[in-house]
Design an enzyme around this catalytic site. Structure first.
Site, PDB file in Angstrom:
ATOM      1  N   TYR A  92       0.842  -1.198   0.000  1.00 45.78           N
ATOM      2  CA  TYR A  92       0.000   0.000   0.000  1.00 45.78           C
ATOM      3  C   TYR A  92       0.880   1.251   0.000  1.00 45.78           C
ATOM      4  CZ  TYR A  92      -3.831  -3.166   0.955  1.00 45.78           C
ATOM      5  OH  TYR A  92      -4.749  -4.177   0.855  1.00 45.78           O
ATOM      6  N   ASN A 115     -12.401  -0.432  -5.101  1.00 47.29           N
ATOM      7  CA  ASN A 115     -12.157  -0.662  -6.522  1.00 47.29           C
ATOM      8  C   ASN A 115     -13.387  -1.332  -7.147  1.00 47.29           C
ATOM      9  OD1 ASN A 115     -11.276  -1.458  -9.061  1.00 47.29           O
ATOM     10  ND2 ASN A 115      -9.834  -2.978  -8.292  1.00 47.29           N
ATOM     11  N   CYS A 123      -6.238  -4.884  -7.984  1.00 45.05           N
ATOM     12  CA  CYS A 123      -6.013  -4.581  -6.571  1.00 45.05           C
ATOM     13  C   CYS A 123      -5.530  -5.806  -5.805  1.00 45.05           C
ATOM     14  CB  CYS A 123      -7.269  -3.980  -5.944  1.00 45.05           C
ATOM     15  SG  CYS A 123      -8.741  -4.987  -6.125  1.00 45.05           S
ATOM     16  N   HIS A 124      -5.708  -7.000  -6.382  1.00 44.61           N
ATOM     17  CA  HIS A 124      -5.230  -8.218  -5.720  1.00 44.61           C
ATOM     18  C   HIS A 124      -3.703  -8.257  -5.632  1.00 44.61           C
ATOM     19  CE1 HIS A 124      -5.402  -9.227 -10.029  1.00 44.61           C
ATOM     20  NE2 HIS A 124      -4.367 -10.017  -9.787  1.00 44.61           N
ATOM     21  N   GLU A 150      -1.036 -15.968 -11.327  1.00 45.66           N
ATOM     22  CA  GLU A 150      -0.069 -15.092 -11.990  1.00 45.66           C
ATOM     23  C   GLU A 150       1.357 -15.592 -11.811  1.00 45.66           C
ATOM     24  OE1 GLU A 150      -0.611 -10.935 -11.180  1.00 45.66           O
ATOM     25  OE2 GLU A 150      -2.703 -10.983 -11.812  1.00 45.66           O
TER      26      GLU A 150
END
Length: 155
Positions: A92, A115, A123-124, A150
């Site tokens: 953050y 979001n 945002c993950h 990912e």
């Protein structure tokens, strides 16, 4: 008038909403707001296809028009989130620095939480500065699955 459709994905049901020119929302579940017309528009079909390509590891970047609604600060945060590379994570505080206010980590967390276009605005990929996964609209387990997906296809 917004159009919305509930799609089945590899990770469950999602509702994608568009305003006639851009995607304005992607949320988990199957609830479609009463102010949206249920319609599988070409843009919504394209968004679903790109989401499925992402979930199968065939797509690392989305090529969709997005128009999230929020404050100027929230929009800055959401743009910064889109600049986090596929397969990478940041804190953050990293996002706070990216939007020009190093001390705004909590505000970044608030914008992240609000979001409206999950996954497409990633945002993950934002985690706590200690490396811990933090909250996610779809649940921390879902966030973990996206990050694992990912990491599996990154490279």
């Amino acid at each position: 008038m917004k159009s919305a459709f509930c799609f089945q994905t590899r990770l469950g049901k999602v509702v994608i909403v568009e305003n006639g020119t851009a995607v304005v929302q992607l949320c988990f579940g199957e609830n479609i707001s009463e102010d949206s017309r249920v319609d599988q528009t070409p843009l919504l079909k394209r968004a679903h296809r790109e989401l499925e390509e992402y979930l199968s590891g065939q797509r690392k970047n989305f090529d969709l028009p997005l128009a999230p609604q929020g404050t100027d600060f929230q929009k800055k945060v959401w743009v910064a989130l889109q600049n986090i590379p596929y397969g990478k994570k940041c804190s953050y505080k990293d996002i706070a620095i990216a939007v020009g206010n190093e001390k705004a980590s909590r505000a970044v967390g608030g914008a992240n939480h609000l979001n409206p276009i999950a996954i497409l605005i990633p945002c993950h990929r934002v985690i706590g500065s200690n490396g811990n996964l933090t909250g996610y609209a779809g649940g921390v387990d879902f966030k973990e699955k996206l990050l694992e997906l990912e990491s599996r296809y990154d490279g």
